[in-house]
Design a protein around this motif. Sequence first.
Motif, short mmCIF file in Angstrom:
data_model
loop_
_atom_site.label_atom_id
_atom_site.label_comp_id
_atom_site.label_asym_id
_atom_site.label_seq_id
_atom_site.Cartn_x
_atom_site.Cartn_y
_atom_site.Cartn_z
N UNK A 94 46.97 37.26 39.29
CA UNK A 94 47.50 35.89 39.36
C UNK A 94 46.54 34.87 39.95
N UNK A 95 45.52 35.33 40.66
CA UNK A 95 44.56 34.42 41.29
C UNK A 95 43.23 34.57 40.58
N UNK A 96 42.61 33.47 40.22
CA UNK A 96 41.38 33.56 39.45
C UNK A 96 40.14 33.06 40.15
N UNK A 97 40.28 32.50 41.34
CA UNK A 97 39.10 31.97 42.02
C UNK A 97 38.15 33.09 42.43
N UNK A 98 36.91 32.96 42.01
CA UNK A 98 35.91 33.99 42.30
C UNK A 98 35.75 34.22 43.79
N UNK A 99 35.91 33.16 44.57
CA UNK A 99 35.84 33.25 46.03
C UNK A 99 36.81 34.31 46.56
N UNK A 100 37.96 34.44 45.92
CA UNK A 100 38.97 35.38 46.36
C UNK A 100 38.85 36.74 45.68
N UNK A 101 38.64 36.74 44.39
CA UNK A 101 38.67 38.01 43.66
C UNK A 101 37.36 38.79 43.75
N UNK A 102 36.24 38.09 43.86
CA UNK A 102 34.95 38.78 43.93
C UNK A 102 34.85 39.79 45.06
N UNK A 106 34.54 43.87 44.62
CA UNK A 106 33.37 44.52 45.22
C UNK A 106 33.80 45.64 46.18
N UNK A 107 34.84 45.39 46.96
CA UNK A 107 35.33 46.41 47.89
C UNK A 107 35.91 47.60 47.11
N UNK A 108 36.65 47.31 46.06
CA UNK A 108 37.21 48.39 45.25
C UNK A 108 36.11 49.23 44.59
N UNK A 109 35.05 48.58 44.17
CA UNK A 109 33.98 49.26 43.43
C UNK A 109 33.17 50.22 44.28
N UNK A 110 33.45 50.31 45.57
CA UNK A 110 32.68 51.19 46.45
C UNK A 110 33.06 52.67 46.33
N UNK A 111 34.21 52.95 45.74
CA UNK A 111 34.62 54.34 45.57
C UNK A 111 34.99 54.57 44.10
N UNK A 112 34.84 55.79 43.62
CA UNK A 112 35.21 56.07 42.22
C UNK A 112 36.68 55.74 41.93
#
Length: 151
Positions: A94-102, A106-112
């Motif tokens: 629901x939120x599209x601002x890169x400031x928030x979602x980026x 990035x945090x999610x991408x740290x683990x498989x």
Amino acid sequence: PRSPAFGKVDAELARLAAGTPPRELATAGWVTQQWQHFLRNLTGPLDAAGLAELDGAFHFTDSGNAEIAVDWFQRAIAAGCKPAYPALERFLLSVGRRKFIGPLYAALAKTPEGLAFARDVYARARPGYHPLAQLALDGLLNAKEAVQEDG
């Protein structure tokens, strides 16, 4: 510079670290920046149980404030706090601002496991994101894919 408002937060962080239950902290009247300071400066073991106790007291998972939600979700991701993931998914959809979602992707991408979750949500959310956000996230998630395949 010192801020009296942040000094109050630091005092409550010290009380929390000393064993005061979250529900007993003096947080009435805190503004967004104080909550951000609180979340960014938590110390000690931040496991799923500890985060659940904080969430029970302050309802971060259901925060309507994107600034607070992003800091909370980053903590939840780092601790592997799965009960926060449905709200995290709703936020990313629901939120599209890169400031928030980026930072969250990035945090999610740290683990498989986090990367798989990120890719699933991103596939559904991508059409609603700004083209520059798409470009950045395509690069992040594809770069992580290459690392996973090579590693």
